[in-house]
Structures are given as structure tokens and as C-alpha cells.
Scaffold this motif. Sequence first.
Motif, PDB file in Angstrom:
ATOM      1  N   GLN A  57      38.451  16.957 -24.917  1.00 45.47           N
ATOM      2  CA  GLN A  57      38.062  16.222 -26.119  1.00 45.47           C
ATOM      3  C   GLN A  57      39.135  16.444 -27.185  1.00 45.47           C
ATOM      4  O   GLN A  57      39.126  17.439 -27.896  1.00 45.47           O
ATOM      5  CB  GLN A  57      36.686  16.662 -26.634  1.00 45.47           C
ATOM      6  CG  GLN A  57      36.182  15.785 -27.766  1.00 45.47           C
ATOM      7  CD  GLN A  57      34.781  16.146 -28.234  1.00 45.47           C
ATOM      8  OE1 GLN A  57      34.427  17.319 -28.352  1.00 45.47           O
ATOM      9  NE2 GLN A  57      33.964  15.134 -28.502  1.00 45.47           N
ATOM     10  N   LEU A  68      37.663  12.707 -18.787  1.00 49.00           N
ATOM     11  CA  LEU A  68      37.541  13.480 -17.551  1.00 49.00           C
ATOM     12  C   LEU A  68      38.933  13.909 -17.089  1.00 49.00           C
ATOM     13  O   LEU A  68      39.807  13.084 -16.900  1.00 49.00           O
ATOM     14  CB  LEU A  68      36.859  12.629 -16.472  1.00 49.00           C
ATOM     15  CG  LEU A  68      36.715  13.258 -15.097  1.00 49.00           C
ATOM     16  CD1 LEU A  68      35.850  14.509 -15.162  1.00 49.00           C
ATOM     17  CD2 LEU A  68      36.125  12.248 -14.119  1.00 49.00           C
ATOM     18  N   PHE A 120      33.262  19.921 -13.320  1.00 47.00           N
ATOM     19  CA  PHE A 120      34.208  19.067 -14.016  1.00 47.00           C
ATOM     20  C   PHE A 120      34.837  19.815 -15.191  1.00 47.00           C
ATOM     21  O   PHE A 120      34.236  20.725 -15.770  1.00 47.00           O
ATOM     22  CB  PHE A 120      33.496  17.831 -14.596  1.00 47.00           C
ATOM     23  CG  PHE A 120      32.701  17.041 -13.603  1.00 47.00           C
ATOM     24  CD1 PHE A 120      31.372  17.369 -13.344  1.00 47.00           C
ATOM     25  CD2 PHE A 120      33.262  15.977 -12.926  1.00 47.00           C
ATOM     26  CE1 PHE A 120      30.627  16.661 -12.428  1.00 47.00           C
ATOM     27  CE2 PHE A 120      32.518  15.252 -12.004  1.00 47.00           C
ATOM     28  CZ  PHE A 120      31.207  15.595 -11.758  1.00 47.00           C
ATOM     29  N   TYR A 125      36.327  18.438 -18.849  1.00 49.63           N
ATOM     30  CA  TYR A 125      36.527  17.322 -19.756  1.00 49.63           C
ATOM     31  C   TYR A 125      37.374  17.802 -20.925  1.00 49.63           C
ATOM     32  O   TYR A 125      37.244  18.934 -21.384  1.00 49.63           O
ATOM     33  CB  TYR A 125      35.182  16.797 -20.298  1.00 49.63           C
ATOM     34  CG  TYR A 125      34.443  15.882 -19.363  1.00 49.63           C
ATOM     35  CD1 TYR A 125      33.583  16.401 -18.391  1.00 49.63           C
ATOM     36  CD2 TYR A 125      34.591  14.505 -19.443  1.00 49.63           C
ATOM     37  CE1 TYR A 125      32.896  15.562 -17.532  1.00 49.63           C
ATOM     38  CE2 TYR A 125      33.899  13.658 -18.581  1.00 49.63           C
ATOM     39  CZ  TYR A 125      33.057  14.201 -17.630  1.00 49.63           C
ATOM     40  OH  TYR A 125      32.380  13.355 -16.777  1.00 49.63           O
ATOM     41  N   PHE A 127      35.931  21.233 -22.142  1.00 48.06           N
ATOM     42  CA  PHE A 127      34.564  21.568 -21.743  1.00 48.06           C
ATOM     43  C   PHE A 127      34.460  21.619 -20.224  1.00 48.06           C
ATOM     44  O   PHE A 127      34.893  20.691 -19.529  1.00 48.06           O
ATOM     45  CB  PHE A 127      33.580  20.519 -22.257  1.00 48.06           C
ATOM     46  CG  PHE A 127      33.420  20.499 -23.746  1.00 48.06           C
ATOM     47  CD1 PHE A 127      34.151  19.624 -24.529  1.00 48.06           C
ATOM     48  CD2 PHE A 127      32.524  21.360 -24.368  1.00 48.06           C
ATOM     49  CE1 PHE A 127      34.007  19.607 -25.908  1.00 48.06           C
ATOM     50  CE2 PHE A 127      32.362  21.350 -25.743  1.00 48.06           C
ATOM     51  CZ  PHE A 127      33.108  20.472 -26.510  1.00 48.06           C
ATOM     52  N   PHE A 159      26.944  21.203 -19.997  1.00 46.85           N
ATOM     53  CA  PHE A 159      28.242  21.593 -20.525  1.00 46.85           C
ATOM     54  C   PHE A 159      28.258  23.044 -20.989  1.00 46.85           C
ATOM     55  O   PHE A 159      27.247  23.598 -21.422  1.00 46.85           O
ATOM     56  CB  PHE A 159      28.599  20.725 -21.735  1.00 46.85           C
ATOM     57  CG  PHE A 159      28.941  19.305 -21.396  1.00 46.85           C
ATOM     58  CD1 PHE A 159      27.969  18.324 -21.375  1.00 46.85           C
ATOM     59  CD2 PHE A 159      30.252  18.952 -21.094  1.00 46.85           C
ATOM     60  CE1 PHE A 159      28.291  17.012 -21.069  1.00 46.85           C
ATOM     61  CE2 PHE A 159      30.580  17.646 -20.792  1.00 46.85           C
ATOM     62  CZ  PHE A 159      29.599  16.668 -20.778  1.00 46.85           C
ATOM     63  N   ARG A 178      37.965  12.774 -30.563  1.00 50.12           N
ATOM     64  CA  ARG A 178      36.583  13.042 -30.137  1.00 50.12           C
ATOM     65  C   ARG A 178      36.192  12.306 -28.850  1.00 50.12           C
ATOM     66  O   ARG A 178      35.070  12.455 -28.389  1.00 50.12           O
ATOM     67  CB  ARG A 178      35.561  12.737 -31.228  1.00 50.12           C
ATOM     68  CG  ARG A 178      35.837  13.412 -32.559  1.00 50.12           C
ATOM     69  CD  ARG A 178      35.939  14.914 -32.458  1.00 50.12           C
ATOM     70  NE  ARG A 178      34.723  15.559 -32.018  1.00 50.12           N
ATOM     71  CZ  ARG A 178      33.736  15.930 -32.816  1.00 50.12           C
ATOM     72  NH1 ARG A 178      33.794  15.676 -34.110  1.00 50.12           N
ATOM     73  NH2 ARG A 178      32.671  16.547 -32.337  1.00 50.12           N
ATOM     74  N   GLN A 179      37.106  11.541 -28.285  1.00 48.37           N
ATOM     75  CA  GLN A 179      36.822  10.893 -26.996  1.00 48.37           C
ATOM     76  C   GLN A 179      36.669  11.963 -25.917  1.00 48.37           C
ATOM     77  O   GLN A 179      37.409  12.943 -25.899  1.00 48.37           O
ATOM     78  CB  GLN A 179      37.978   9.959 -26.630  1.00 48.37           C
ATOM     79  CG  GLN A 179      37.888   9.331 -25.250  1.00 48.37           C
ATOM     80  CD  GLN A 179      36.875   8.214 -25.175  1.00 48.37           C
ATOM     81  OE1 GLN A 179      36.845   7.315 -25.992  1.00 48.37           O
ATOM     82  NE2 GLN A 179      36.010   8.269 -24.168  1.00 48.37           N
ATOM     83  N   MET A 180      35.725  11.799 -25.018  1.00 44.87           N
ATOM     84  CA  MET A 180      35.541  12.728 -23.888  1.00 44.87           C
ATOM     85  C   MET A 180      36.282  12.151 -22.695  1.00 44.87           C
ATOM     86  O   MET A 180      35.964  11.052 -22.218  1.00 44.87           O
ATOM     87  CB  MET A 180      34.055  12.879 -23.550  1.00 44.87           C
ATOM     88  CG  MET A 180      33.264  13.591 -24.620  1.00 44.87           C
ATOM     89  SD  MET A 180      33.660  15.334 -24.719  1.00 44.87           S
ATOM     90  CE  MET A 180      32.889  15.936 -23.230  1.00 44.87           C
TER      91      MET A 180
END
Lengths: 114, 113
Positions: free
Chosen positions: B39, B47, B35, B37, B91, B103, B43-45
Motif C-alpha cells: 500500500q 497484490l 499473500f 500486499y 501487509f 490481514f 493508499r491503493q492496495m
Amino acid sequence: DSGVTQTPKHLITATGQRVTLRCSPRSGDLSVYWYQQSLDQGLQFLIQYYNGEERAKGNILERFSAQQFPDLHSELNLSSLELGDSALYFCASSVRGEFSYEQYFGPGTRLTVT
Amino acid sequence: AQTVTQSQPEMSVQEAETVTLSCTYDTSESNYYLFWYKQPPSRQMILVIRQEAYKQQNATENRFSVNFQKAAKSFSLKISDSQLGDTAMYFCAFSFGNEKLTFGTGTRLTIIP
């Protein structure tokens, strides 16, 4: 919006105290994961619950504990807090079913220990 | 143990250009998932894209695509026509299905207007 909710958004507390972080997964998601994001440790897996049962443990300290309730929400309890516990704590849930593989993250709880 | 390595701590690119973020991983298993991701400063992760190891075809999601090289254990992310909103930490992550994500350390991407 991922559909995963976390409360509170921010938490400031003193060393030695205990706090509870709450997470509500997406509707129908059975798995809940907790992650810690700190500056020096990056994103670390803490613990996973699946349908109310503990499924996997990562780098979770003994001072920390978690549980998942029958309605599938989860709580992460942090006790005897230390300055080094200051971090962003994420909850994630994965899509419905045993063989799913996408994790969706909540907005996180920022914990500051003073 | 599985490891994920992102060797580019920071990158910057001009708006509208294409940028590629690198990721390598190490595992002895054959079935797994990869995956990316994002950010952002909030700071929200988020996808961005996923890839199943058993699929040879590289995943694509709009302006985002991956170059998955299973033998080389490489999983890079290409962002085409980059936009200011792409500025974020990215990430790379690895999992065995319904298990934890491992991660990398992240790449801080800045899109320059």
C-alpha cells in the motif's frame, strides 16, 4: 490499474447521515468483498457477495448493509453515520470462478464523517 | 480463528539493498493461501505475491520472493535491489481460497536514497 472501480473517491458527510458506496468488479469476477481500513482497527473484512448472494459476513455493523446486483456491481450502504465510521472503504473482487484465490482491490472510497 | 502477525511496525533500508519483512500466522487448516500486499502513499492496495500452502516451492515475482516455512507458520517477504518506489506499507494476508482476507497490522517500509 486493478480493473476494480469504486465511486466516489472521497465523501464528506455529517453525523447521522446515510451514504452509498459503489463498486464495479473486474469483468467476469463473481465475488465482491468489502473491507474497512481505519487507523485503530487496521484492515477489517465487512462482507462478501458471490454472484448476487451474500456469502460471508465479518465485522459489519447493523447500520451497514450491502447488496450485489445482477450486473455484479455492489453497493455498501452506511446509515446513521458516526465519527468513528470515518475510514477508507475498499472493494475487492476475486478472479473468475468458485475456486479462485486472488483478490484485486479498487482504489477505495475515503469517508470522512464530521 | 486465523491470525496474522507482523512484528516489525517500521523498517528502513538503503536503496539497492535487500530487505526481509516478517510474517507469522496461525491456523489449524492445511490448505490455505498467503499473500503480500503493498500500500503506497496513494493508499491503493496492490497484490505483490501469493503462495499456495500446498506448494513447497517458494513463490517469486521479479525482485520479490517469499520464504514459506509451513511447519513454522512463517511467511517472509524478501525484496532484492530495493527501489525508491518500494516505499510503502506492506501487509501480509491469509485466506482459504475464495473467502475473506485476514490481514496483519502492516510494516511501514522506507527506502532511503
